[in-house]
Write a protein that holds these residues in place. Structure first.
Motif, PDB file in Angstrom:
ATOM      1  N   LEU A 291       9.079   1.914  16.342  1.00 22.00           N
ATOM      2  CA  LEU A 291       8.389   0.879  15.561  1.00 22.00           C
ATOM      3  C   LEU A 291       9.351  -0.244  15.170  1.00 22.00           C
ATOM      4  CD1 LEU A 291       6.350   3.278  13.236  1.00 22.00           C
ATOM      5  CD2 LEU A 291       5.507   2.006  15.203  1.00 22.00           C
ATOM      6  N   ILE A 292      10.567   0.131  14.765  1.00 24.63           N
ATOM      7  CA  ILE A 292      11.565  -0.879  14.410  1.00 24.63           C
ATOM      8  C   ILE A 292      11.904  -1.723  15.637  1.00 24.63           C
ATOM      9  CG2 ILE A 292      13.940  -1.265  13.632  1.00 24.63           C
ATOM     10  CD1 ILE A 292      13.661   1.291  11.935  1.00 24.63           C
ATOM     11  N   ASP A 293      12.072  -1.066  16.783  1.00 23.91           N
ATOM     12  CA  ASP A 293      12.364  -1.813  18.014  1.00 23.91           C
ATOM     13  C   ASP A 293      11.244  -2.802  18.326  1.00 23.91           C
ATOM     14  OD1 ASP A 293      14.708  -0.402  18.259  1.00 23.91           O
ATOM     15  OD2 ASP A 293      14.037   0.849  19.935  1.00 23.91           O
ATOM     16  N   GLY A 294      10.001  -2.376  18.128  1.00 24.35           N
ATOM     17  CA  GLY A 294       8.867  -3.266  18.363  1.00 24.35           C
ATOM     18  C   GLY A 294       8.890  -4.470  17.444  1.00 24.35           C
ATOM     19  N   ILE A 295       9.224  -4.241  16.177  1.00 24.86           N
ATOM     20  CA  ILE A 295       9.313  -5.355  15.218  1.00 24.86           C
ATOM     21  C   ILE A 295      10.417  -6.314  15.634  1.00 24.86           C
ATOM     22  CG2 ILE A 295       9.961  -5.939  12.844  1.00 24.86           C
ATOM     23  CD1 ILE A 295       8.514  -3.347  11.972  1.00 24.86           C
ATOM     24  N   LEU A 296      11.577  -5.760  16.009  1.00 24.05           N
ATOM     25  CA  LEU A 296      12.702  -6.623  16.396  1.00 24.05           C
ATOM     26  C   LEU A 296      12.387  -7.400  17.676  1.00 24.05           C
ATOM     27  CD1 LEU A 296      15.708  -4.239  15.622  1.00 24.05           C
ATOM     28  CD2 LEU A 296      14.901  -6.183  14.263  1.00 24.05           C
ATOM     29  N   GLN A 297      11.666  -6.792  18.605  1.00 25.65           N
ATOM     30  CA  GLN A 297      11.293  -7.498  19.830  1.00 25.65           C
ATOM     31  C   GLN A 297      10.267  -8.593  19.540  1.00 25.65           C
ATOM     32  OE1 GLN A 297      10.175  -4.156  22.230  1.00 25.65           O
ATOM     33  NE2 GLN A 297      12.231  -3.916  23.087  1.00 25.65           N
ATOM     34  N   ALA A 298       9.333  -8.314  18.641  1.00 29.28           N
ATOM     35  CA  ALA A 298       8.349  -9.332  18.271  1.00 29.28           C
ATOM     36  C   ALA A 298       9.022 -10.501  17.551  1.00 29.28           C
ATOM     37  CB  ALA A 298       7.269  -8.727  17.389  1.00 29.28           C
ATOM     38  N   ASP A 299      10.088 -10.210  16.812  1.00 29.01           N
ATOM     39  CA  ASP A 299      10.804 -11.255  16.083  1.00 29.01           C
ATOM     40  C   ASP A 299      11.574 -12.199  17.006  1.00 29.01           C
ATOM     41  OD1 ASP A 299       9.895 -10.502  13.626  1.00 29.01           O
ATOM     42  OD2 ASP A 299      11.747  -9.535  12.970  1.00 29.01           O
TER      43      ASP A 299
ATOM     44  N   ASP B  88      10.405 -13.976  19.279  1.00 22.13           N
ATOM     45  CA  ASP B  88       9.595 -15.178  19.471  1.00 22.13           C
ATOM     46  C   ASP B  88       9.293 -15.883  18.154  1.00 22.13           C
ATOM     47  OD1 ASP B  88       9.496 -14.611  22.176  1.00 22.13           O
ATOM     48  OD2 ASP B  88       7.690 -13.379  21.958  1.00 22.13           O
ATOM     49  N   ALA B  89       9.586 -15.252  17.028  1.00 21.60           N
ATOM     50  CA  ALA B  89       9.256 -15.831  15.720  1.00 21.60           C
ATOM     51  C   ALA B  89      10.315 -16.845  15.302  1.00 21.60           C
ATOM     52  CB  ALA B  89       9.158 -14.721  14.674  1.00 21.60           C
ATOM     53  N   PRO B  90       9.898 -17.848  14.513  1.00 14.19           N
ATOM     54  CA  PRO B  90      10.888 -18.779  13.963  1.00 14.19           C
ATOM     55  C   PRO B  90      11.893 -18.021  13.093  1.00 14.19           C
ATOM     56  CG  PRO B  90       8.656 -19.589  13.617  1.00 14.19           C
ATOM     57  CD  PRO B  90       8.536 -18.207  14.147  1.00 14.19           C
ATOM     58  N   THR B  91      13.079 -18.555  12.968  1.00 12.61           N
ATOM     59  CA  THR B  91      14.173 -17.882  12.263  1.00 12.61           C
ATOM     60  C   THR B  91      13.784 -17.418  10.869  1.00 12.61           C
ATOM     61  OG1 THR B  91      15.728 -19.254  13.482  1.00 12.61           O
ATOM     62  CG2 THR B  91      16.580 -18.104  11.569  1.00 12.61           C
ATOM     63  N   MET B  92      13.126 -18.256  10.112  1.00 14.36           N
ATOM     64  CA  MET B  92      12.817 -17.911   8.722  1.00 14.36           C
ATOM     65  C   MET B  92      11.685 -16.889   8.608  1.00 14.36           C
ATOM     66  SD  MET B  92      15.107 -19.414   7.071  1.00 14.36           S
ATOM     67  CE  MET B  92      14.575 -19.146   5.410  1.00 14.36           C
ATOM     68  N   GLN B  93      10.991 -16.610   9.704  1.00 17.09           N
ATOM     69  CA  GLN B  93       9.883 -15.654   9.640  1.00 17.09           C
ATOM     70  C   GLN B  93      10.257 -14.288  10.226  1.00 17.09           C
ATOM     71  OE1 GLN B  93       6.464 -17.427  11.459  1.00 17.09           O
ATOM     72  NE2 GLN B  93       6.392 -19.114   9.994  1.00 17.09           N
ATOM     73  N   ARG B  94      11.508 -14.136  10.625  1.00 17.47           N
ATOM     74  CA  ARG B  94      11.926 -12.858  11.191  1.00 17.47           C
ATOM     75  C   ARG B  94      12.098 -11.818  10.087  1.00 17.47           C
ATOM     76  NH1 ARG B  94      16.286 -15.458  15.327  1.00 17.47           N
ATOM     77  NH2 ARG B  94      14.728 -16.434  16.659  1.00 17.47           N
ATOM     78  N   HIS B  95      11.940 -10.561  10.464  1.00 19.17           N
ATOM     79  CA  HIS B  95      12.057  -9.469   9.509  1.00 19.17           C
ATOM     80  C   HIS B  95      13.519  -9.178   9.177  1.00 19.17           C
ATOM     81  CE1 HIS B  95       7.963  -8.721  10.900  1.00 19.17           C
ATOM     82  NE2 HIS B  95       7.793  -7.994   9.809  1.00 19.17           N
ATOM     83  N   THR B  96      13.795  -9.019   7.917  1.00 16.79           N
ATOM     84  CA  THR B  96      15.105  -8.524   7.496  1.00 16.79           C
ATOM     85  C   THR B  96      15.014  -7.008   7.459  1.00 16.79           C
ATOM     86  OG1 THR B  96      14.499  -8.541   5.165  1.00 16.79           O
ATOM     87  CG2 THR B  96      15.500 -10.558   6.049  1.00 16.79           C
ATOM     88  N   ALA B  97      16.151  -6.359   7.362  1.00 16.72           N
ATOM     89  CA  ALA B  97      16.155  -4.897   7.260  1.00 16.72           C
ATOM     90  C   ALA B  97      15.403  -4.466   6.002  1.00 16.72           C
ATOM     91  CB  ALA B  97      17.584  -4.371   7.239  1.00 16.72           C
ATOM     92  N   GLN B  98      15.544  -5.239   4.930  1.00 11.38           N
ATOM     93  CA  GLN B  98      14.842  -4.906   3.685  1.00 11.38           C
ATOM     94  C   GLN B  98      13.333  -4.975   3.884  1.00 11.38           C
ATOM     95  OE1 GLN B  98      16.272  -4.063   0.458  1.00 11.38           O
ATOM     96  NE2 GLN B  98      14.159  -3.372   0.298  1.00 11.38           N
TER      97      GLN B  98
END
Length: 132
Positions: A66-74, A76-86
């Motif tokens: 699931l984490i890998d999926g989130i990081l892969q989806a990020d 394509d996302a703009p920098t400020m909309q990417r997920h942090t570890a928190q």
């Protein structure tokens, strides 16, 4: 047995000293081994290979895809909309009831895995901001 001495070398040394006239008890004392070890060496046996340690499973393992999926989806996302570890940690606690994992577990995984995912996608990690 010294730290730099392998078991094969130890067995060879025990055999050599025994041929030189040392008793089994003296060999035990000299090499700080049990009588069984001396007996195995003198019987011509080879030391048993080391057992491979089984990789211990982490409580984070079920969440890694699931984490890998989130990081892969990020990617394509703009920098400020990417997920942090928190944010990833908070999502797992809220959405999956993941009370058995801790933030440092997630942070370490994201810090290690993020650059690998970017590299696999062909994105330079030199100038990319870390997602932790």
């Amino acid at each position: 047995m010294g730290k730099s001495q392998s078991k094969v070398d130890l067995y060879a040394a025990i055999r050599r000293d025994h041929r030189g006239g040392m008793s089994q008890r003296a060999l035990q004392r000299k090499y700080n081994v049990t009588w069984r070890t001396v007996r195995r060496a003198l019987d011509g046996q080879w030391p048993e290979p080391r057992k491979q340690q089984r990789r211990r499973e982490s409580r984070l393992d079920p969440y890694k895809p699931l984490i890998d999926g989130i990081l892969q989806a990020d990617l394509d996302a703009p920098t400020m909309q990417r997920h942090t570890a928190q944010r990833i940690f908070d999502r797992f606690v809220e959405e999956h009831g993941a009370d058995d994992i801790s933030y440092p577990m997630v942070r370490t995984y994201v810090t290690d895995r993020g650059p690998e995912i970017r590299r696999d996608a062909g994105i330079s990690t030199r100038h990319a901001a870390c997602c932790g």
